[in-house]
Design a protein around this motif. Structure first.
Motif, PDB file in Angstrom:
ATOM      1  N   ASP A   1       0.878  -1.175   0.000  1.00  0.00           N
ATOM      2  CA  ASP A   1       0.000   0.000   0.000  1.00  0.00           C
ATOM      3  C   ASP A   1       0.918   1.229   0.000  1.00  0.00           C
ATOM      4  OD1 ASP A   1      -1.575   2.177   0.690  1.00  0.00           O
ATOM      5  OD2 ASP A   1      -2.609   1.160   2.345  1.00  0.00           O
TER       6      ASP A   1
ATOM      7  N   GLN B   1       1.010   3.339   3.063  1.00  0.00           N
ATOM      8  CA  GLN B   1       1.723   2.721   4.189  1.00  0.00           C
ATOM      9  C   GLN B   1       3.234   2.855   3.980  1.00  0.00           C
ATOM     10  OE1 GLN B   1       1.593  -1.537   4.150  1.00  0.00           O
ATOM     11  NE2 GLN B   1       1.964  -1.746   6.354  1.00  0.00           N
TER      12      GLN B   1
ATOM     13  N   LYS C   1       4.405   6.218   4.837  1.00  0.00           N
ATOM     14  CA  LYS C   1       4.375   6.443   6.290  1.00  0.00           C
ATOM     15  C   LYS C   1       5.569   5.763   6.977  1.00  0.00           C
ATOM     16  CE  LYS C   1       0.560   5.071   8.408  1.00  0.00           C
ATOM     17  NZ  LYS C   1      -0.910   4.963   8.582  1.00  0.00           N
TER      18      LYS C   1
ATOM     19  N   GLY D   1      -2.538  -0.833   4.384  1.00  0.00           N
ATOM     20  CA  GLY D   1      -1.441  -0.762   5.343  1.00  0.00           C
ATOM     21  C   GLY D   1      -1.891  -0.907   6.774  1.00  0.00           C
ATOM     22  N   ASP D   2      -2.988  -0.280   7.096  1.00  0.00           N
ATOM     23  CA  ASP D   2      -3.508  -0.408   8.459  1.00  0.00           C
ATOM     24  C   ASP D   2      -4.481  -1.571   8.517  1.00  0.00           C
ATOM     25  OD1 ASP D   2      -2.119   1.768   9.583  1.00  0.00           O
ATOM     26  OD2 ASP D   2      -3.523   3.140   8.590  1.00  0.00           O
TER      27      ASP D   2
END
Lengths: 214, 256
Positions: free
Chosen positions: A18, A21, A24, A187-188
């Motif tokens: 992702d 992600q 981040k 990602g989360d």
């Protein structure tokens, strides 16, 4: 534990795909233990004890569970060392995978305990023929828990797209009929509780529903 | 009893191997080894677990502290390759090494198996060569699939031998010879997490099923491999597994 008629060979999942992600985590990647950002797709297997179906109940785990959903490519013929340009011609169809895992703390070592619990990889509900999907990059995977939207991942947001992944993976391992690739998860990963109902869908393609054991 | 699978006149056969090294079919027909192509002895391969850093001397060789918890990774069934078959060295790499390993094959389904009961769930043993391409190591799910799960990266065999025929596995000698030269030597007594421990550990996480395999790690003695090399991984009482290293082009032929 139930068998799954869709996946009979290997189920390869792509982690850290992702783009949001990755952006981040960018600073983290330069720290120990990673020391450098990944240069290749980050892959893991969900082995045969994890395979499950639409409608299946997922066993609760006292360490907690998180879920992510991914567009999943199913192979109908052998795919060996294909180029990205030709990759999609090997796809029999598209479906969905729910990956229920223990909460993930690190990507450094293979996470057998977190990823290989029995029945934690439902795949389905149906495989939509590739001929019915004009462009897999245009699809979006939406996940709802108890009716509330908790994740939305356009396939176009993946760092590596479907065709590129098939090409790279088929240059590592020959893919056979009955093999599948889950191309990328949000990602989360979303935490779920006992009794939660998880439904993921791709509009016009398929829907996959599982309930966490109460 | 030694159980093997071979290709004979384009037919897959389940055979046993007698004391003379000949193959015996279910009907009792004796076939010479020279007439067959050896296949992976596991008919329906399940999950292939492999252990990293599971010999104290090997962990030291790689400059790692021995792990406090088993380092387990999975290999795909696409890696399985029979005795006396080819495994390829990818183009443009610096370091591909063999790993001679004792493989315990699961014979009975089970979950939450205790260490005391673990051996009841083992059908037998075989030898594998858990090849690794060190150039491809990255610090994500390390050792990553590109290092360990490429086609042909797990030669296995020649046969599955019943556990009763091996008996105690706590001090079996392992050796690897490359082109006839001894390059790796060790004993299973240096294993950090032994088979009963691993059966208990893994079955606490997941159901183990017949055809699942646990490759228990390798002692020290790494060496780079080149096309043209012949590698023989041997484990006392279990068997000797021969592999021929070829180039990527030779391996894939028309698909290269």
């Amino acid at each position: 534990m139930s068998t799954n008629p869709i996946v009979t060979g290997k189920l390869v999942c792509v982690a850290l795909n992702d783009q949001q992600q990755l952006d981040k985590l960018d600073a983290t990647f330069n720290e120990a233990p990673y020391k450098a950002a990944p240069t290749q797709p980050v892959l893991y297997f969900k082995p045969h004890n994890t395979w499950n179906t639409d409608g299946a109940t997922i066993a609760w785990n006292e360490e907690g569970l998180v879920v992510g959903a991914s567009l999943t490519v199913v192979f109908g013929k052998e795919c060996c060392r294909t180029s990205a340009e030709e990759a999609l011609s090997y796809v029999e169809g598209y479906t969905l995978t729910h990956d229920f895992s223990l909460p993930e703390k690190s990507y450094y070592r293979p996470d057998i305990k977190g990823k290989c619990q029995d029945g934690t990889a439902p795949v389905g509900a149906v495989v939509v023929p590739a001929s019915d999907v004009a462009d897999p990059q245009a699809l979006t995977v939406v996940t709802q828990v108890n009716g509330e939207t908790v994740g939305e991942l356009p396939v176009s947001q993946l760092h590596r797209g479907v065709a590129e992944l098939i090409s790279i993976i088929s240059n590592i391992m020959t893919l056979q009929p009955g093999d599948a690739i889950a191309v990328g998860f949000p990602g989360d990963r979303h935490p779920v509780k006992q009794g939660d109902k998880v439904t993921s869908s791709i509009a016009g393609v398929t829907e996959l529903t599982n309930q966490v054991e109460a | 009893m030694k159980h093997a699978r071979v290709l004979h006149n384009d037919v897959e056969l389940d055979v046993t191997v007698n004391d003379q090294g000949d193959l015996v079919t279910a009907e009792g027909t004796v076939i010479s080894e020279s007439e067959v192509t050896w296949l992976s002895p596991i008919k329906k391969p399940g999950t292939i677990f492999a252990l990293g850093l599971n010999y104290a001397d090997h962990a030291a060789e790689l400059a790692f502290e021995p792990p406090k918890e088993p380092l387990v990774f999975l290999k795909g069934a696409n890696t399985l390759t029979g005795h006396k078959q080819n495994s390829y060295r990818p183009d443009n790499i610096e370091f591909q090494h063999y790993e001679c390993e004792l493989v315990a094959v699961i014979g009975k389904e089970g979950k939450n198996i205790s260490r005391e009961d673990a051996m009841d769930y083992i059908a037998g043993y075989t030898v594998c060569n858990d090849f690794a391409i060190r150039d491809y190591l990255e610090n994500y799910y390390r050792p990553n699939l590109r290092v360990k799960s490429r086609d042909s990266l797990c030669p296995i065999g020649p046969w599955l031998i019943d556990k009763e025929d091996v008996g105690d596995i706590s001090d079996l000698r392992l050796t690897t010879h490359v082109n006839g030269e001894l390059t790796q030597e060790g004993t299973t007594k240096d294993i950090i997490f032994d088979v009963p421990f691993l059966v208990e550990y893994l079955s606490k996480i997941m159901t183990l099923k017949p055809g699942d395999m646990i490759a228990t790690g390798t002692p020290k003695g790494l060496k780079d491999m080149q096309p043209g090399d012949t590698v023989v991984c041997e484990i006392e009482k279990v068997g000797a597994l021969t592999t021929y290293i070829v180039s990527e082009q030779e391996f894939y032929g028309d698909k290269y």
